[in-house]
Design a protein around this motif. Structure first.
Motif, PDB file in Angstrom:
ATOM      1  N   LYS A  39      11.268 -13.795 -12.910  1.00  0.00           N
ATOM      2  CA  LYS A  39      11.725 -15.113 -12.432  1.00  0.00           C
ATOM      3  C   LYS A  39      13.229 -15.275 -12.569  1.00  0.00           C
ATOM      4  O   LYS A  39      13.897 -15.670 -11.619  1.00  0.00           O
ATOM      5  CB  LYS A  39      11.022 -16.240 -13.202  1.00  0.00           C
ATOM      6  N   PHE A  40      13.746 -15.016 -13.734  1.00  0.00           N
ATOM      7  CA  PHE A  40      15.129 -15.373 -14.003  1.00  0.00           C
ATOM      8  C   PHE A  40      16.129 -14.310 -13.577  1.00  0.00           C
ATOM      9  O   PHE A  40      17.193 -14.622 -13.061  1.00  0.00           O
ATOM     10  CB  PHE A  40      15.291 -15.734 -15.475  1.00  0.00           C
ATOM     11  N   PHE A  41      15.806 -13.038 -13.767  1.00  0.00           N
ATOM     12  CA  PHE A  41      16.777 -11.992 -13.475  1.00  0.00           C
ATOM     13  C   PHE A  41      16.632 -11.415 -12.071  1.00  0.00           C
ATOM     14  O   PHE A  41      17.621 -11.185 -11.390  1.00  0.00           O
ATOM     15  CB  PHE A  41      16.693 -10.873 -14.519  1.00  0.00           C
ATOM     16  N   THR A  42      15.411 -11.192 -11.639  1.00  0.00           N
ATOM     17  CA  THR A  42      15.207 -10.557 -10.338  1.00  0.00           C
ATOM     18  C   THR A  42      15.202 -11.572  -9.197  1.00  0.00           C
ATOM     19  O   THR A  42      15.839 -11.364  -8.168  1.00  0.00           O
ATOM     20  CB  THR A  42      13.874  -9.765 -10.327  1.00  0.00           C
ATOM     21  N   LEU A  43      14.468 -12.670  -9.387  1.00  0.00           N
ATOM     22  CA  LEU A  43      14.293 -13.646  -8.305  1.00  0.00           C
ATOM     23  C   LEU A  43      15.224 -14.846  -8.397  1.00  0.00           C
ATOM     24  O   LEU A  43      15.321 -15.630  -7.455  1.00  0.00           O
ATOM     25  CB  LEU A  43      12.836 -14.132  -8.294  1.00  0.00           C
ATOM     26  N   ASN A  44      15.878 -15.032  -9.553  1.00  0.00           N
ATOM     27  CA  ASN A  44      16.761 -16.169  -9.776  1.00  0.00           C
ATOM     28  C   ASN A  44      16.048 -17.500  -9.534  1.00  0.00           C
ATOM     29  O   ASN A  44      16.520 -18.354  -8.778  1.00  0.00           O
ATOM     30  CB  ASN A  44      18.020 -16.048  -8.907  1.00  0.00           C
TER      31      ASN A  44
ATOM     32  N   GLU B 154       0.803  -1.222   0.000  1.00  0.00           N
ATOM     33  CA  GLU B 154       0.000   0.000   0.000  1.00  0.00           C
ATOM     34  C   GLU B 154       0.839   1.277   0.000  1.00  0.00           C
ATOM     35  O   GLU B 154       0.373   2.313  -0.459  1.00  0.00           O
ATOM     36  CB  GLU B 154      -1.026  -0.003   1.131  1.00  0.00           C
ATOM     37  N   ASP B 155       2.080   1.202   0.471  1.00  0.00           N
ATOM     38  CA  ASP B 155       2.913   2.400   0.472  1.00  0.00           C
ATOM     39  C   ASP B 155       4.141   2.260  -0.436  1.00  0.00           C
ATOM     40  O   ASP B 155       5.109   2.997  -0.303  1.00  0.00           O
ATOM     41  CB  ASP B 155       3.349   2.750   1.906  1.00  0.00           C
ATOM     42  N   ARG B 156       4.084   1.312  -1.346  1.00  0.00           N
ATOM     43  CA  ARG B 156       5.185   1.117  -2.296  1.00  0.00           C
ATOM     44  C   ARG B 156       4.646   0.401  -3.533  1.00  0.00           C
ATOM     45  O   ARG B 156       3.508  -0.066  -3.542  1.00  0.00           O
ATOM     46  CB  ARG B 156       6.319   0.302  -1.665  1.00  0.00           C
ATOM     47  N   SER B 157       5.458   0.286  -4.555  1.00  0.00           N
ATOM     48  CA  SER B 157       4.993  -0.382  -5.774  1.00  0.00           C
ATOM     49  C   SER B 157       5.166  -1.897  -5.660  1.00  0.00           C
ATOM     50  O   SER B 157       5.962  -2.393  -4.856  1.00  0.00           O
ATOM     51  CB  SER B 157       5.748   0.153  -6.992  1.00  0.00           C
ATOM     52  N   LEU B 158       4.412  -2.600  -6.458  1.00  0.00           N
ATOM     53  CA  LEU B 158       4.445  -4.059  -6.512  1.00  0.00           C
ATOM     54  C   LEU B 158       5.809  -4.509  -7.043  1.00  0.00           C
ATOM     55  O   LEU B 158       6.251  -4.048  -8.091  1.00  0.00           O
ATOM     56  CB  LEU B 158       3.323  -4.554  -7.420  1.00  0.00           C
ATOM     57  N   GLU B 159       6.453  -5.402  -6.307  1.00  0.00           N
ATOM     58  CA  GLU B 159       7.761  -5.923  -6.706  1.00  0.00           C
ATOM     59  C   GLU B 159       7.635  -7.379  -7.127  1.00  0.00           C
ATOM     60  O   GLU B 159       6.626  -8.039  -6.849  1.00  0.00           O
ATOM     61  CB  GLU B 159       8.745  -5.795  -5.540  1.00  0.00           C
ATOM     62  N   ALA B 160       8.673  -7.893  -7.755  1.00  0.00           N
ATOM     63  CA  ALA B 160       8.667  -9.280  -8.219  1.00  0.00           C
ATOM     64  C   ALA B 160       8.393 -10.252  -7.072  1.00  0.00           C
ATOM     65  O   ALA B 160       7.648 -11.226  -7.233  1.00  0.00           O
ATOM     66  CB  ALA B 160       9.984  -9.618  -8.905  1.00  0.00           C
ATOM     67  N   SER B 161       8.962  -9.994  -5.906  1.00  0.00           N
ATOM     68  CA  SER B 161       8.752 -10.893  -4.760  1.00  0.00           C
ATOM     69  C   SER B 161       7.295 -10.891  -4.302  1.00  0.00           C
ATOM     70  O   SER B 161       6.788 -11.912  -3.838  1.00  0.00           O
ATOM     71  CB  SER B 161       9.680 -10.520  -3.601  1.00  0.00           C
ATOM     72  N   ASP B 162       6.609  -9.768  -4.458  1.00  0.00           N
ATOM     73  CA  ASP B 162       5.186  -9.719  -4.108  1.00  0.00           C
ATOM     74  C   ASP B 162       4.367 -10.578  -5.068  1.00  0.00           C
ATOM     75  O   ASP B 162       3.405 -11.233  -4.662  1.00  0.00           O
ATOM     76  CB  ASP B 162       4.656  -8.279  -4.174  1.00  0.00           C
ATOM     77  N   LYS B 163       4.754 -10.562  -6.318  1.00  0.00           N
ATOM     78  CA  LYS B 163       4.013 -11.309  -7.342  1.00  0.00           C
ATOM     79  C   LYS B 163       4.038 -12.812  -7.082  1.00  0.00           C
ATOM     80  O   LYS B 163       3.132 -13.531  -7.496  1.00  0.00           O
ATOM     81  CB  LYS B 163       4.583 -11.020  -8.731  1.00  0.00           C
ATOM     82  N   VAL B 164       5.064 -13.298  -6.389  1.00  0.00           N
ATOM     83  CA  VAL B 164       5.169 -14.729  -6.058  1.00  0.00           C
ATOM     84  C   VAL B 164       3.944 -15.190  -5.272  1.00  0.00           C
ATOM     85  O   VAL B 164       3.453 -16.305  -5.451  1.00  0.00           O
ATOM     86  CB  VAL B 164       6.470 -15.000  -5.266  1.00  0.00           C
ATOM     87  N   VAL B 165       3.411 -14.330  -4.424  1.00  0.00           N
ATOM     88  CA  VAL B 165       2.254 -14.677  -3.591  1.00  0.00           C
ATOM     89  C   VAL B 165       1.072 -15.068  -4.472  1.00  0.00           C
ATOM     90  O   VAL B 165       0.282 -15.935  -4.110  1.00  0.00           O
ATOM     91  CB  VAL B 165       1.889 -13.516  -2.638  1.00  0.00           C
ATOM     92  N   TYR B 166       0.975 -14.464  -5.651  1.00  0.00           N
ATOM     93  CA  TYR B 166      -0.152 -14.775  -6.540  1.00  0.00           C
ATOM     94  C   TYR B 166      -0.122 -16.213  -7.053  1.00  0.00           C
ATOM     95  O   TYR B 166      -1.155 -16.764  -7.394  1.00  0.00           O
ATOM     96  CB  TYR B 166      -0.233 -13.773  -7.682  1.00  0.00           C
ATOM     97  N   TRP B 167       1.061 -16.832  -7.109  1.00  0.00           N
ATOM     98  CA  TRP B 167       1.096 -18.261  -7.449  1.00  0.00           C
ATOM     99  C   TRP B 167       0.366 -19.069  -6.384  1.00  0.00           C
ATOM    100  O   TRP B 167      -0.367 -20.006  -6.685  1.00  0.00           O
ATOM    101  CB  TRP B 167       2.533 -18.759  -7.577  1.00  0.00           C
TER     102      TRP B 167
END
Length: 158
Positions: free
Chosen positions: A126-131, A76-89
């Motif tokens: 997946k590959f560059f940010t989260l490895n 809510e106080d920052r932008s959506l990051e790659a690590s946040d998107k993992v929760v959607y899986w």
């Protein structure tokens, strides 16, 4: 007033021995706590409902809702990051489980599914940010962000 509703649902819980009524009350209590942004408490009530009936698709949809709300709350106080998107899986895992155990919720699940699939990590995430590689297991917990500590579950990279 959600706080009052919680009080009355808890009173109703004390007055029933019927498992079906308890399960419905647990799911309603989960809703109240979602609205109060008390997601860990809401999760506990969904787990109580699943302990009574592991084949109620509504409970799995509710868990997906809680985890989706966790992302909203965490960002809510920052932008959506790659690590946040993992929760959607994990959200998608719960929606699929709902449909698997309870075909009566398939239409509801199908309406929700695409909105979550659209925000899962993309190839670059997946590959560059989260490895990460497809098929790998990843924990959805405080290692992603402290606000996900209460989730403490795993999902599969896809």
């Amino acid at each position: 007033d959600y706080q009052d509703a919680v009080k009355y649902y808890n009173q109703a819980m004390e007055r029933t021995n019927d498992d079906s009524e308890k399960k419905d009350l647990y799911l309603r209590l989960a809703d109240m706590h979602i609205n109060l942004e008390e997601l860990a408490t809401a999760k506990g009530y969904v787990q109580d409902a699943l302990d009574i009936d592991a084949n109620d698709g509504r409970a799995y949809i509710k868990m997906a809702t809680i985890y989706g709300a966790a992302v909203t709350q965490c960002t809510e106080d920052r932008s959506l990051e790659a690590s946040d998107k993992v929760v959607y899986w994990l959200v998608i895992d719960y929606l699929n489980k709902a449909k698997q155990v309870d075909p009566s919720v398939a239409n509801t699940v199908n309406r929700q599914m695409s909105s979550f699939q659209d925000v899962t990590p993309n190839s670059e995430d997946k590959f560059f940010t989260l490895n990460l590689e497809n098929g790998q297991t990843i924990s959805v917990d405080g290692s992603l962000n402290s606000c996900y500590s209460f989730i403490n579950e795993s999902t599969t990279v896809r």
